[in-house]
Design a protein around this motif. Sequence first.
Motif, PDB file in Angstrom:
ATOM      1  N   PHE A 172       4.698  -2.930  -6.594  1.00 33.84           N
ATOM      2  CA  PHE A 172       4.176  -1.710  -5.984  1.00 33.84           C
ATOM      3  C   PHE A 172       3.142  -1.066  -6.888  1.00 33.84           C
ATOM      4  N   ASP A 173       2.018  -0.693  -6.284  1.00 32.77           N
ATOM      5  CA  ASP A 173       1.032   0.159  -6.925  1.00 32.77           C
ATOM      6  C   ASP A 173       1.000   1.456  -6.115  1.00 32.77           C
ATOM      7  N   ALA A 200      -0.969   2.633  -3.726  1.00 29.58           N
ATOM      8  CA  ALA A 200      -1.161   2.474  -2.284  1.00 29.58           C
ATOM      9  C   ALA A 200       0.094   1.932  -1.608  1.00 29.58           C
ATOM     10  N   ARG A 201       0.708   0.919  -2.198  1.00 29.71           N
ATOM     11  CA  ARG A 201       1.922   0.343  -1.597  1.00 29.71           C
ATOM     12  C   ARG A 201       3.086   1.321  -1.653  1.00 29.71           C
ATOM     13  N   LEU A 202       3.189   2.099  -2.742  1.00 26.90           N
ATOM     14  CA  LEU A 202       4.239   3.117  -2.839  1.00 26.90           C
ATOM     15  C   LEU A 202       4.080   4.146  -1.730  1.00 26.90           C
ATOM     16  N   ASN A 220       6.265   4.638   5.683  1.00 28.50           N
ATOM     17  CA  ASN A 220       7.004   3.753   6.589  1.00 28.50           C
ATOM     18  C   ASN A 220       8.458   4.161   6.747  1.00 28.50           C
ATOM     19  N   ALA A 264       2.520   3.911   1.087  1.00 37.91           N
ATOM     20  CA  ALA A 264       2.794   3.270   2.383  1.00 37.91           C
ATOM     21  C   ALA A 264       4.303   3.111   2.586  1.00 37.91           C
ATOM     22  N   TRP A 265       5.016   2.735   1.526  1.00 37.91           N
ATOM     23  CA  TRP A 265       6.480   2.595   1.591  1.00 37.91           C
ATOM     24  C   TRP A 265       7.119   3.930   1.972  1.00 37.91           C
ATOM     25  N   ASN A 313       9.719  -0.343  -8.825  1.00 39.40           N
ATOM     26  CA  ASN A 313       9.349  -1.630  -9.416  1.00 39.40           C
ATOM     27  C   ASN A 313      10.457  -2.231 -10.277  1.00 39.40           C
TER      28      ASN A 313
END
Length: 184
Positions: A14-15, A17-19, A25, A21-22, A119
């Motif tokens: 996770f970076d 952006a992915r965090l 979601n 988005a998580w 992470n």
Amino acid sequence: MNAPEPEQAPPPAFDRARLLAWLANRGVAHVTHDHPAVFRVEEGLELKAAMPGAHTKNLFLKDKKGRLWLVSAHQDTEIDLKALPRVIRADRLSFGNESLMWETLGVRPGSVTALGLINDPDHRVTFVLDRALWEADIVNFHPLANTATTSLPQAAFRAVLRALGRSPIVVDFPRLSVLTDATI
């Protein structure tokens, strides 16, 4: 002939952006504010003044036996690193190195955050949380990068901890005691 590059841990799952988005979601309420990079609490005081909630300082630590610890505390909390091991049942604490921080939390110095626990699916890092943050209406953490702050209502923060399977050791730092009724 050039010397070979030292081995680096692979990039984290996770970076920022992915965090984010998580969080989205999962319907986790949050607001993220972009700002210039902040490396120490004192540097961001003016930025934080306009953001509601409890602002944090985060320490990545390693004890004498090699156990890893993440301490998230209110920015004004004094942390006695000599007395803390007795309270959390650790051996002598020192700061963890950058490569270990990257390997376990996916962050670099200046970006240490409770959100980095995303992470650490193997739970190598034990999470210690300041009672002041546990009781705050809103908590603010870097979203894996020190160029932003993510504000989470307490219910959302606890939902994140539940989703990550984390039950923090909640410490009342002024009293140097563990809060025994802290359940997620």
